[in-house]
Write an enzyme that holds these catalytic residues in place. Structure first.
Site, mmCIF file in Angstrom:
data_model
loop_
_atom_site.group_PDB
_atom_site.id
_atom_site.type_symbol
_atom_site.label_atom_id
_atom_site.label_comp_id
_atom_site.label_asym_id
_atom_site.label_seq_id
_atom_site.Cartn_x
_atom_site.Cartn_y
_atom_site.Cartn_z
ATOM 1 N N SER A 29 0.821 -1.216 0.000
ATOM 2 C CA SER A 29 0.000 0.000 0.000
ATOM 3 C C SER A 29 0.849 1.257 0.000
ATOM 4 O O SER A 29 1.688 1.445 0.884
ATOM 5 C CB SER A 29 -0.896 0.034 1.241
ATOM 6 O OG SER A 29 -1.757 -1.064 1.246
ATOM 7 N N HIS A 60 -3.634 0.559 -4.798
ATOM 8 C CA HIS A 60 -3.033 -0.589 -5.461
ATOM 9 C C HIS A 60 -3.436 -0.560 -6.926
ATOM 10 O O HIS A 60 -4.621 -0.586 -7.234
ATOM 11 C CB HIS A 60 -3.530 -1.899 -4.848
ATOM 12 C CG HIS A 60 -2.952 -2.169 -3.497
ATOM 13 N ND1 HIS A 60 -1.937 -3.067 -3.296
ATOM 14 C CD2 HIS A 60 -3.226 -1.635 -2.296
ATOM 15 C CE1 HIS A 60 -1.626 -3.078 -2.014
ATOM 16 N NE2 HIS A 60 -2.393 -2.221 -1.380
ATOM 17 N N HIS A 82 -5.562 -8.948 -0.889
ATOM 18 C CA HIS A 82 -5.594 -9.106 0.568
ATOM 19 C C HIS A 82 -6.739 -10.021 0.971
ATOM 20 O O HIS A 82 -7.808 -10.002 0.354
ATOM 21 C CB HIS A 82 -5.807 -7.742 1.242
ATOM 22 C CG HIS A 82 -4.743 -6.742 0.963
ATOM 23 N ND1 HIS A 82 -4.769 -5.928 -0.137
ATOM 24 C CD2 HIS A 82 -3.621 -6.425 1.655
ATOM 25 C CE1 HIS A 82 -3.696 -5.143 -0.122
ATOM 26 N NE2 HIS A 82 -2.978 -5.424 0.943
ATOM 27 N N TYR A 84 -8.576 -9.603 3.506
ATOM 28 C CA TYR A 84 -9.730 -8.808 3.971
ATOM 29 C C TYR A 84 -10.620 -8.321 2.828
ATOM 30 O O TYR A 84 -11.761 -7.922 3.048
ATOM 31 C CB TYR A 84 -9.274 -7.609 4.834
ATOM 32 C CG TYR A 84 -8.435 -6.562 4.121
ATOM 33 C CD1 TYR A 84 -8.999 -5.679 3.204
ATOM 34 C CD2 TYR A 84 -7.083 -6.460 4.389
ATOM 35 C CE1 TYR A 84 -8.226 -4.731 2.554
ATOM 36 C CE2 TYR A 84 -6.298 -5.512 3.762
ATOM 37 C CZ TYR A 84 -6.878 -4.644 2.841
ATOM 38 O OH TYR A 84 -6.106 -3.724 2.202
ATOM 39 N N GLU A 85 -10.114 -8.386 1.614
ATOM 40 C CA GLU A 85 -10.942 -7.980 0.474
ATOM 41 C C GLU A 85 -11.980 -9.051 0.142
ATOM 42 O O GLU A 85 -12.882 -8.808 -0.658
ATOM 43 C CB GLU A 85 -10.061 -7.745 -0.760
ATOM 44 C CG GLU A 85 -9.150 -6.538 -0.635
ATOM 45 C CD GLU A 85 -8.245 -6.400 -1.841
ATOM 46 O OE1 GLU A 85 -8.667 -5.783 -2.834
ATOM 47 O OE2 GLU A 85 -7.120 -6.917 -1.802
ATOM 48 N N ALA A 112 2.921 -1.971 4.092
ATOM 49 C CA ALA A 112 2.798 -0.887 5.066
ATOM 50 C C ALA A 112 2.433 -1.546 6.386
ATOM 51 O O ALA A 112 1.680 -2.523 6.406
ATOM 52 C CB ALA A 112 1.699 0.074 4.639
ATOM 53 N N MET A 210 -1.543 -6.490 7.503
ATOM 54 C CA MET A 210 -2.619 -7.370 7.028
ATOM 55 C C MET A 210 -2.233 -8.159 5.775
ATOM 56 O O MET A 210 -3.098 -8.563 5.003
ATOM 57 C CB MET A 210 -3.869 -6.526 6.725
ATOM 58 C CG MET A 210 -4.278 -5.598 7.848
ATOM 59 S SD MET A 210 -5.566 -4.455 7.332
ATOM 60 C CE MET A 210 -5.610 -3.334 8.742
ATOM 61 N N SER A 211 -0.945 -8.341 5.565
ATOM 62 C CA SER A 211 -0.541 -9.016 4.319
ATOM 63 C C SER A 211 0.750 -9.805 4.531
ATOM 64 O O SER A 211 1.094 -10.172 5.649
ATOM 65 C CB SER A 211 -0.327 -7.969 3.222
ATOM 66 O OG SER A 211 0.807 -7.165 3.501
ATOM 67 N N ASN A 234 2.677 4.183 10.724
ATOM 68 C CA ASN A 234 2.045 4.802 11.898
ATOM 69 C C ASN A 234 2.448 4.041 13.148
ATOM 70 O O ASN A 234 2.876 2.886 13.071
ATOM 71 C CB ASN A 234 0.514 4.744 11.749
ATOM 72 C CG ASN A 234 0.025 3.320 11.519
ATOM 73 O OD1 ASN A 234 0.087 2.807 10.402
ATOM 74 N ND2 ASN A 234 -0.422 2.672 12.580
ATOM 75 N N HIS A 246 -6.279 5.226 6.649
ATOM 76 C CA HIS A 246 -5.636 4.709 5.436
ATOM 77 C C HIS A 246 -4.864 5.804 4.694
ATOM 78 O O HIS A 246 -3.808 5.533 4.101
ATOM 79 C CB HIS A 246 -6.704 4.081 4.532
ATOM 80 C CG HIS A 246 -6.152 3.381 3.328
ATOM 81 N ND1 HIS A 246 -5.278 2.320 3.431
ATOM 82 C CD2 HIS A 246 -6.335 3.591 1.999
ATOM 83 C CE1 HIS A 246 -4.948 1.910 2.210
ATOM 84 N NE2 HIS A 246 -5.574 2.657 1.327
#
Ligand code: HPA
Length: 272
Positions: A29, A60, A82, A84-85, A112, A210-211, A234, A246
């Protein structure tokens, strides 16, 4: 069967790009700018590649870029899939399967991530030395296809020590301090709670995202060497007054793009 599907995709890619690809890179990301560094680029939208899913997340691009970096033929995933998608991990890791069948032996993953280590401030880069899979799923679940790899693959050195040393040496030559730590993968898509972050710190995580972990596992299943770098975007939840969003994650990517791109270029040039 995934193997046959991956073969079909690999054949398609070979038809678009004659050179033998040495290295695959995945841009996380906000980190897609590296694809602009590629010489004589051939861009293929995921939608064109047989059996590839489509990337839906903002930031992306959703294309595979083939070309050369410092003399090395590379395949760059500008945008990843991902969990989560809503994709299955089979879909998430399908590009890795294809890279393996293309004969690629080295993959460089970027992402990220939120920092759990107060010394790893936003805008720094962290070399992943190990991971903790807290996604609650594993990409190797199901019948094992021995053509890819073993049923019970070893995970004691997911992130190649040799590649890590090379990355550290290149960073040092740039006078850049590369952090090194443990990446923990969660499903997302929501960011963590402060209580979850306190727990993750207890179990030894330095960064959270998350990846990457599903792709790393599949790459190791196929015996590819993995290098992974997190762009710390962050401080994780509860570590500062700030709320996480995001946009900030994307912005941090843009901030480090310059140094990350230089570092990746140097590493790739050393691998040929
Ligand atoms: N948590 C999980 N994933 C992330 C974060 C975070 O704080 N920042 C960027 N990706």
């Amino acid at each position: 069967m995934i193997y046959e599907k991956a073969q079909e995709a690999a054949e398609f890619i070979r038809g678009k790009f004659g050179d033998r690809i040495k290295i695959a890179l995945v841009l996380g990301s906000g980190l897609g700018a590296f694809a602009d560094e590629i010489e004589s680029a051939v861009k293929i939208h995921y939608a064109e590649i047989p059996h590839f899913a489509r990337s839906t997340v903002e930031g992306h691009a959703g294309q595979l870029v083939l070309g050369k970096i410092g003399g090395a033929a590379v395949a760059v995933q500008q945008g990843r899939f991902h969990y989560y998608e809503g994709y299955s991990l089979e879909e998430v890791t399908f590009p890795m399967r294809v890279f393996g069948l293309l004969g690629i032996k080295t993959v460089i993953l970027t992402n990220a991530a939120g920092s759990l280590n107060a010394d790893f401030y936003p805008g720094s880069l962290m070399l992943i030395k190990d991971h903790i899979n807290l996604m609650g799923v594993n990409p190797l679940r199901g019948r094992n296809d021995e053509r890819f790899g073993a049923r019970f693959p070893d995970m004691s050195e997911v992130y190649s020590l040799d590649l890590q040393e090379k990355a550290i040496a290149e960073a040092r030559a740039m006078d850049y301090v590369l952090r090194r730590g443990v990446y923990c993968a969660l499903q997302g898509p929501c960011y963590e709670t402060p209580a979850e972050i306190r727990m993750l710190r207890e179990v030894g995580a330095d960064a959270v995202g998350m990846s990457t972990v599903p792709e790393s596992i599949v790459a190791r299943h196929q015996n590819m060497q993995v290098l992974a770098i997190s762009c710390i975007s962050n401080l994780a939840a509860g570590m500062s007054e700030e709320k996480i969003n995001h946009e900030e994650v994307m912005e941090a990517g843009a901030q480090v793009a310059d140094v990350l791109n230089k570092l990746l270029k140097r590493i790739v040039s050393k691998l040929i």
